[in-house]
Design a protein around this motif. Structure first.
Motif, PDB file in Angstrom:
ATOM      1  N   VAL A 109      33.638  12.030 -54.460  1.00  0.00           N
ATOM      2  CA  VAL A 109      33.161  13.327 -53.987  1.00  0.00           C
ATOM      3  C   VAL A 109      32.681  14.126 -55.190  1.00  0.00           C
ATOM      4  N   ARG A 111      29.662  17.428 -56.439  1.00  0.00           N
ATOM      5  CA  ARG A 111      29.009  18.667 -56.003  1.00  0.00           C
ATOM      6  C   ARG A 111      27.847  18.391 -55.053  1.00  0.00           C
ATOM      7  N   GLY A 113      27.597  15.924 -52.911  1.00  0.00           N
ATOM      8  CA  GLY A 113      27.982  15.160 -51.741  1.00  0.00           C
ATOM      9  C   GLY A 113      28.972  14.065 -52.072  1.00  0.00           C
ATOM     10  N   SER A 114      29.180  13.188 -51.112  1.00  0.00           N
ATOM     11  CA  SER A 114      30.101  12.066 -51.262  1.00  0.00           C
ATOM     12  C   SER A 114      29.305  10.777 -51.324  1.00  0.00           C
ATOM     13  N   PRO A 132      26.688  17.400 -48.923  1.00  0.00           N
ATOM     14  CA  PRO A 132      27.791  18.343 -48.734  1.00  0.00           C
ATOM     15  C   PRO A 132      27.661  19.055 -47.387  1.00  0.00           C
ATOM     16  N   GLN A 133      28.791  19.362 -46.800  1.00  0.00           N
ATOM     17  CA  GLN A 133      28.756  19.996 -45.477  1.00  0.00           C
ATOM     18  C   GLN A 133      29.034  21.468 -45.555  1.00  0.00           C
TER      19      GLN A 133
END
Length: 133
Positions: A109, A111, A113-114, A132-133
């Motif tokens: 993970v 900044r 996203g994953s 990212p959500q």
């Protein structure tokens, strides 16, 4: 040539990336993996290749070869992917691939996203990204 002229010229020819190709040793197994397991839609299948489509992005051509090759390359001696998949549920997809006995890396993970990587049954490495959500 100035930069403005080069920009105009290249825009006149290339509209986007329509497809990418990866090597596979067994087309039936590849179609089962990409369509039956990963949910792609089969567009064409013949003795030499198949192409499959996901809900977004370019088509993926599965090209039959007897050569010992993959679409993976090396960076500082480590495997590196050529294609990245975007997903909505990275943990669910990671678990799903693990249940298929695919070789998967841990989820990282960051900044932006994953991420994780996995290999298909033919040794092709892919990246998986969830924004990212």
């Amino acid at each position: 040539m100035n930069d403005q002229h080069m920009q105009t010229t290249s825009n006149a020819y290339i509209e986007g990336i329509q497809y990418t190709e990866i090597p596979v040793s067994d087309l039936e197994k590849a179609v089962d993996w990409y369509c039956g397991k990963l949910g792609a839609k089969l567009g064409l299948l013949n003795d030499e290749l198949a192409f499959v489509d996901f809900s977004m992005g370019p088509s993926l051509f599965l090209v039959k070869t007897n050569d010992d090759t993959t679409a993976t390359f090396k960076v500082n001696g480590q495997d590196h992917y050529t294609i990245g998949f975007r997903v909505k549920d990275i943990q669910g997809f990671h678990n799903f691939l693990s249940q298929l006995d695919a070789k998967v890396s841990p989820i990282v993970v960051e900044r932006h996203g994953s991420f994780f990587t996995f290999y298909d049954p033919f040794g092709n490495m892919f990246d998986v990204h969830q924004p990212p959500q």
